[in-house]
Design an enzyme around this catalytic site. Structure first.
Site, PDB file in Angstrom:
ATOM      1  CG  ASN A   9      -1.938   1.349   1.105  1.00 29.70           C
ATOM      2  OD1 ASN A   9      -1.955   1.957   0.581  1.00 29.70           O
ATOM      3  ND2 ASN A   9      -2.810   1.706   2.416  1.00 29.70           N
ATOM      4  CD1 TRP A  10       3.984   1.348  -3.090  1.00 25.64           C
ATOM      5  CD2 TRP A  10       3.907   2.711  -4.980  1.00 25.64           C
ATOM      6  NE1 TRP A  10       4.780   1.128  -3.631  1.00 25.64           N
ATOM      7  CE2 TRP A  10       4.487   1.800  -4.938  1.00 25.64           C
ATOM      8  CE3 TRP A  10       3.371   3.392  -5.841  1.00 25.64           C
ATOM      9  CZ2 TRP A  10       5.389   1.650  -6.327  1.00 25.64           C
ATOM     10  CZ3 TRP A  10       3.934   3.544  -7.409  1.00 25.64           C
ATOM     11  CH2 TRP A  10       4.843   2.453  -7.350  1.00 25.64           C
ATOM     12  CE  LYS A  11      -0.209   3.827   4.571  1.00 24.63           C
ATOM     13  NZ  LYS A  11      -0.379   3.202   6.127  1.00 24.63           N
ATOM     14  CG  HIS A 100      -5.432   1.734   5.029  1.00 22.03           C
ATOM     15  ND1 HIS A 100      -5.132   2.829   5.716  1.00 22.03           N
ATOM     16  CD2 HIS A 100      -4.799   0.782   5.127  1.00 22.03           C
ATOM     17  CE1 HIS A 100      -4.648   2.214   6.260  1.00 22.03           C
ATOM     18  NE2 HIS A 100      -3.783   1.507   5.530  1.00 22.03           N
ATOM     19  CD  GLU A 149      -4.388  -3.056   7.484  1.00 23.24           C
ATOM     20  OE1 GLU A 149      -4.603  -1.711   7.666  1.00 23.24           O
ATOM     21  OE2 GLU A 149      -3.759  -3.533   6.656  1.00 23.24           O
ATOM     22  N   GLY A 155       2.313   2.110  11.515  1.00 23.05           N
ATOM     23  CA  GLY A 155       3.205   3.424  10.845  1.00 23.05           C
ATOM     24  C   GLY A 155       4.282   3.616  11.952  1.00 23.05           C
ATOM     25  CB  SER A 186       4.784  -2.034  12.266  1.00 18.15           C
ATOM     26  OG  SER A 186       4.488  -0.791  12.632  1.00 18.15           O
TER      27      SER A 186
HETATM   28  P1  PGA Z   1       2.648   0.682   8.055  1.00 20.70           P
HETATM   29  O1  PGA Z   1       1.371   0.259   7.050  1.00 20.70           O
HETATM   30  O2  PGA Z   1       3.429  -1.093   6.827  1.00 20.70           O
HETATM   31  O3  PGA Z   1       3.249   1.859   6.968  1.00 20.70           O
HETATM   32  O4  PGA Z   1       2.623   0.730   9.397  1.00 20.70           O
HETATM   33  C1  PGA Z   1       0.359  -0.663   7.578  1.00 20.70           C
HETATM   34  C2  PGA Z   1      -0.987  -0.355   6.192  1.00 20.70           C
HETATM   35  O5  PGA Z   1      -1.186   0.003   5.398  1.00 20.70           O
HETATM   36  O6  PGA Z   1      -2.013  -0.796   7.300  1.00 20.70           O
END
Ligand code: PGA
Length: 227
Positions: A9-11, A100, A149, A155, A186
């Site tokens: 997930n590049w966001k 999300h 999640e 993050g 993470s």
């Molecule tokens: P992350 O993000 O790996 O940066 O913690 C996880 C997510 O988007 O669910």
């Protein structure tokens, strides 16, 4: 060995130019053949602006990557400024993330909205990756893959333990009958294999780690080889 899923997930990151470098680097690494494409589905949730060029690169280079949306509109076609609907998404992507935590938090999306998004996605045969923060969360029948999640793990650099995530994955499967549960929060190349080895975890959803093609590649290899 069971089939696994790796959903990057590049966001809201990377430009078209930067994404070309990412794809070139990943392509160079993946030509080694260490990724078991028969056992692992890789999808990359990328910004809309990048989807067209990414799709072209993936097809031209036969990369083992599916394009994934990070979100879709709760509405169908029509006067909804700024939205990308499920029919449009299905032209460029095979998967889409719905629910999300960042959508729930920053855009106030609730279960009613997310259930409708999942329904819209399914109308166009998109595979729905439905994100939840806990084992108790409502899950729509359209969810193909549930991503567990915990909010505090996203993050933060502090992942859930593989055993803790496995326990939640098992309960979600028992309660809802969903076939695939993956873990996000993470995830790195250092811990992906440990999550993948758990009996009820069918893959991982890395955010930050997916921005580095070398690390994403190593996660793909870890998921290809974990027993
Ligand atoms: P992350 O993000 O790996 O940066 O913690 C996880 C997510 O988007 O669910």
């Amino acid at each position: 060995m069971k089939h696994r899923f790796l959903i990057g997930n590049w966001k809201s990151n990377l430009t078209i130019r930067e994404s070309r470098e990412w794809f070139r680097d990943f392509h160079a690494l993946s030509s080694s053949g260490a990724i078991r494409t028969d056992l692992l589905t890789i999808a990359l949730a990328i910004p809309h602006t990048i989807m067209g060029s990414a799709r072209t690169f993936i097809e031209e280079h036969e990369l083992p990557i599916e394009v994934c949306g990070q979100d879709i509109s709760v509405f169908g076609e029509g006067p909804y400024t700024g939205e990308v609907n499920a029919r449009q998404m299905a032209e460029v992507a095979r998967f889409v993330i719905v629910g999300h935590t960042e959508r729930r938090t920053h855009f106030k999306e609730n279960d009613a909205i997310l259930y409708e998004k999942a329904r819209q996605a399914k109308m166009y045969d998109l595979h729905v990756v439905y994100c939840v923060n806990s084992e108790h969360h409502a899950i729509p029948p359209e969810a193909d893959i549930v991503s567990y999640e915990p909010e505090w793990a996203i993050g933060s650099g502090k992942p859930e333990t593989p055993e803790g995530a496995n326990d939640v994955a098992r309960k979600i499967k028992a309660r809802t009958g969903v076939g695939h549960v993956i873990y996000g929060g993470s995830v790195t190349d250092g811990n992906a294999g440990a999550f993948a080895m758990m009996s009820d975890i069918d893959g991982v959803l890395p955010g930050k780690a997916s921005l580095d093609p070398a690390q994403f590649y190593r996660i793909a290899v870890a998921l290809s080889t974990a027993r």
